[in-house]
Enzyme design. Structure first.
Site, PDB file in Angstrom:
ATOM      1  N   ARG A   1      -6.973  -7.723 -10.041  1.00  0.00           N
ATOM      2  CA  ARG A   1      -7.713  -8.924 -10.437  1.00  0.00           C
ATOM      3  C   ARG A   1      -9.076  -8.513 -10.986  1.00  0.00           C
ATOM      4  NH1 ARG A   1      -8.629  -8.045  -4.924  1.00  0.00           N
ATOM      5  NH2 ARG A   1     -10.837  -7.664  -4.525  1.00  0.00           N
TER       6      ARG A   1
ATOM      7  N   GLU B   1      -2.435   7.673   8.021  1.00  0.00           N
ATOM      8  CA  GLU B   1      -3.258   8.523   7.151  1.00  0.00           C
ATOM      9  C   GLU B   1      -4.217   9.307   8.030  1.00  0.00           C
ATOM     10  OE1 GLU B   1      -5.522   6.231   4.397  1.00  0.00           O
ATOM     11  OE2 GLU B   1      -3.825   5.844   3.082  1.00  0.00           O
TER      12      GLU B   1
ATOM     13  N   LYS C   1       0.833  -1.213   0.000  1.00  0.00           N
ATOM     14  CA  LYS C   1       0.000   0.000   0.000  1.00  0.00           C
ATOM     15  C   LYS C   1       0.858   1.249   0.000  1.00  0.00           C
ATOM     16  CE  LYS C   1      -3.793  -2.327   1.112  1.00  0.00           C
ATOM     17  NZ  LYS C   1      -4.879  -2.682   1.992  1.00  0.00           N
TER      18      LYS C   1
ATOM     19  N   HIS D   1     -15.647  -5.252   6.216  1.00  0.00           N
ATOM     20  CA  HIS D   1     -14.818  -5.203   5.005  1.00  0.00           C
ATOM     21  C   HIS D   1     -15.219  -6.220   3.943  1.00  0.00           C
ATOM     22  CE1 HIS D   1     -12.506  -2.303   7.174  1.00  0.00           C
ATOM     23  NE2 HIS D   1     -12.357  -3.156   8.156  1.00  0.00           N
TER      24      HIS D   1
HETATM   25  C1  MV4 Z   1      -9.767   4.491   5.551  1.00  0.00           C
HETATM   26  C2  MV4 Z   1     -10.963   4.901   6.158  1.00  0.00           C
HETATM   27  C3  MV4 Z   1     -11.013   6.201   6.621  1.00  0.00           C
HETATM   28  N1  MV4 Z   1      -9.943   7.016   6.491  1.00  0.00           N
HETATM   29  N2  MV4 Z   1      -8.736   5.329   5.447  1.00  0.00           N
HETATM   30  C4  MV4 Z   1     -10.800  -0.133   5.192  1.00  0.00           C
HETATM   31  C5  MV4 Z   1     -10.123  -1.206   4.416  1.00  0.00           C
HETATM   32  C6  MV4 Z   1      -9.079  -0.543   3.635  1.00  0.00           C
HETATM   33  N3  MV4 Z   1      -8.896  -1.083   2.339  1.00  0.00           N
HETATM   34  C7  MV4 Z   1      -9.373   0.901   3.698  1.00  0.00           C
HETATM   35  N4  MV4 Z   1     -10.326   1.108   4.721  1.00  0.00           N
HETATM   36  C8  MV4 Z   1     -10.602   2.353   5.190  1.00  0.00           C
HETATM   37  N5  MV4 Z   1      -9.614   3.262   5.072  1.00  0.00           N
HETATM   38  C9  MV4 Z   1      -8.828   6.566   5.920  1.00  0.00           C
HETATM   39  N6  MV4 Z   1      -7.796   7.375   5.827  1.00  0.00           N
HETATM   40  C10 MV4 Z   1     -12.019   3.997   6.242  1.00  0.00           C
HETATM   41  C11 MV4 Z   1     -11.835   2.708   5.778  1.00  0.00           C
HETATM   42  C12 MV4 Z   1     -12.950   1.818   5.918  1.00  0.00           C
HETATM   43  C13 MV4 Z   1     -13.576   1.262   4.806  1.00  0.00           C
HETATM   44  C14 MV4 Z   1     -13.141   1.528   3.515  1.00  0.00           C
HETATM   45  C15 MV4 Z   1     -13.756   0.971   2.425  1.00  0.00           C
HETATM   46  C16 MV4 Z   1     -14.837   0.147   2.626  1.00  0.00           C
HETATM   47  C17 MV4 Z   1     -15.283  -0.148   3.883  1.00  0.00           C
HETATM   48  C18 MV4 Z   1     -14.664   0.418   4.988  1.00  0.00           C
HETATM   49  C19 MV4 Z   1     -15.141   0.121   6.256  1.00  0.00           C
HETATM   50  C20 MV4 Z   1     -14.521   0.673   7.345  1.00  0.00           C
HETATM   51  C21 MV4 Z   1     -13.420   1.503   7.176  1.00  0.00           C
END
Ligand code: MV4
Length: 484
Positions: free
Chosen positions: A294, A200, A116, A235
């Site tokens: 993918r 972040e 990442k 997720h």
């Molecule tokens: C975040 C966020 C809020 N702020 N980053 C969750 C999994 C990962 N791939 C990224 N995720 C998140 N990153 C920042 N800076 C909130 C999430 C997040 C989330 C993102 C996408 C789909 C579902 C989620 C559920 C909870 C938190």
């Protein structure tokens, strides 16, 4: 084109790929474990290869066995599907070394986007927006404190090798930073064998919007627009749609996100199908998160609004074809929405519910697409993700699409195992969902109510309630057992 293609996966995605191969008249090889001996994929493929015992570590994750099966059956290409080895650079490289085409991006692209922090740096280098944060892994507490106070609390700690929310922590203030760093880092080490974490700014109630990409081996990249995937539970996506309801508010959003996604993919030398994930905040600012290298579970909604077949395109692109479309050829029509039908119990914390499907009635009719990996009588194994099928619908507009999905769910009967049909019917009636007012934390507070169970002998009562199966054919009709 390929002589024969091995599908290194199972369930509905194996079926999806096998269907495309049949349409292209390319001979196919399914693979199976002990639990999947009688799978729908095995039945639909031209040939099938046994991998080993049911645990995926002894079957679908075994690079050596998959390559041996490809060689034994004379396959010159492998489609990895999603999950399992689909984003494994080592597998892509092993295919290349064996002279077998991996239907996906190069091992080098997968590697470049696998971390990442590396993907973040790549995005920064081409001027694509990322969430404010660190440029690389955090090495000490003092540095973390400095950066956190610069970007402002709350901050989010993430694992560099992360996925599925593992190794992720929200930190509200400086006093909890040290413990959270320690926890996130040790969880990352346990989950990904890499303790690397970075920081972040934490976005509050962001939306998850992603861009579908396609690239050829000749430097051409296009995007197929966005999918809104904000309805997630732990997720795991639950409902996906295209376009995002945000596109109605801002028709330029898709094109700005698409342009950013293409720049990032270009910098990674990307080819084949891929998806750039973004977070979108309440002011409709978007931030690149990561690239999924993918074909994704939710690709059908993109197919329904663009009238393109992503698996056919993946085959062409992997075989070296020039992209048959330019960006201006892409048109988006109507609205598509998909739900993932799972063998799980929504009344019991969505606990998996494997077992025999005693009765299965599947929906059809106008605008309905069903990608299923199961059949009546199939035993849903406990060894894998219990996704049964994806139900996707298309309609001219969003509310008609939601009504159509609700109609299709009302036709669907799955007896013998718990499933999430009723959960979807409640979710689709929620005012926020109908308004398109979605965010990634919505399902944390959504309250599900189980319908009352049937009285007495539940299975007998439920079976009696639905259309009975035809009686056995009389002897004189025995010859009718063929499709003619
Ligand atoms: C975040 C966020 C809020 N702020 N980053 C969750 C999994 C990962 N791939 C990224 N995720 C998140 N990153 C920042 N800076 C909130 C999430 C997040 C989330 C993102 C996408 C789909 C579902 C989620 C559920 C909870 C938190």
């Amino acid at each position: 084109m390929f002589r024969k293609v091995l599908v290194a996966n199972r369930g509905e995605i194996a079926v999806r790929v096998l269907r495309a191969l049949r349409e292209r008249r390319i001979p196919s090889v399914a693979v199976y474990s002990d639990a999947d001996r009688k799978s729908l994929a095995v039945q639909l493929a031209d040939e099938a290869a046994y991998l080993g015992p049911s645990p995926s570590s002894e079957s679908y994750l075994r690079i050596d066995k998959l390559l041996a099966a490809a060689r034994a059956h004379g396959a010159d290409a492998i489609h990895p599907g999603y999950g399992f080895l689909s984003e494994n650079a080592e597998f892509a490289a092993a295919c290349a070394d064996a002279g077998i085409t991996f239907i996906g991006p190069s091992a080098a692209s997968i590697r470049a986007l696998g971390s990442k922090t590396a993907a973040r740096q790549l995005a920064l280098s081409v001027g694509a927006p990322v969430v404010p944060g660190t440029d690389a892994a955090i090495t000490d507490l003092a540095e973390a404190k400095r950066i956190a106070s610069r970007i402002g609390y709350p901050v989010m700690i993430k694992a560099a090798a992360g996925g599925g929310g593992k190794g992720m922590r929200v930190v509200e203030n400086e006093s909890s930073l040290e413990a959270a760093l320690r926890d996130a880092s040790s969880e990352a080490e346990r989950s990904f064998k890499s303790a690397e974490v970075y920081l972040e700014k934490a976005l509050i109630h962001p939306r998850h919007v992603e861009i579908q990409l396609l690239g050829d081996h000749h430097g051409h990249l296009i995007h197929l627009g966005e999918r809104e995937c904000s309805l997630q539970r732990r997720h795991q996506k639950v409902i996906e749609e295209s376009p995002s309801p945000l596109s109605a508010l801002d028709p330029t959003l898709r094109h700005r996100m698409g342009a950013a996604a293409i720049k990032i993919a270009q910098a990674a030398g990307y080819s084949n199908a891929g998806t750039a994930e973004f977070l979108v905040d309440a002011d409709r600012n978007f931030y690149f998160l990561e690239m999924n290298t993918r074909l994704q579970v939710e690709h059908p909604v993109t197919e329904l609004v663009t009238s393109l077949d992503l698996v056919h395109l993946q085959l062409d692109l992997a075989a070296g074809a020039v992209l048959p479309l330019q960006q201006d050829d892409i048109r988006w029509t109507g609205h598509a929405i998909e739900c993932r039908l799972y063998a799980e119990d929504p009344a019991n914390n969505f606990f998996p519910s494997p077992g025999v499907i005693e009765r299965l009635e599947l929906p059809s009719g106008p605008g309905v697409r069903l990608d299923s990996g199961v059949y009546e009588g199939w035993n849903v194994p406990l060894d894998y993700d219990p996704l049964l099928a994806k139900l996707a619908v298309w309609a001219p507009d969003r509310l008609t699409a939601i009504a159509r999905l609700e109609r299709a769910l009302s036709e669907t009967v799955i007896l013998g195992i718990r499933n999430n049909i009723h959960f979807f019917r409640q979710l689709l009636a929620d005012p926020a969902v109908l308004a398109g007012d979605l965010h990634t934390t919505f399902l944390n507070t959504f309250k599900y109510q189980d319908p009352p169970p049937p009285e007495g002998d539940a299975l007998a009562a439920a079976l009696a309630a639905y259309r009975p199966k035809a009686a056995p054919l009389p002897p004189s009709r025995r010859s009718a057992w063929r499709n003619a």
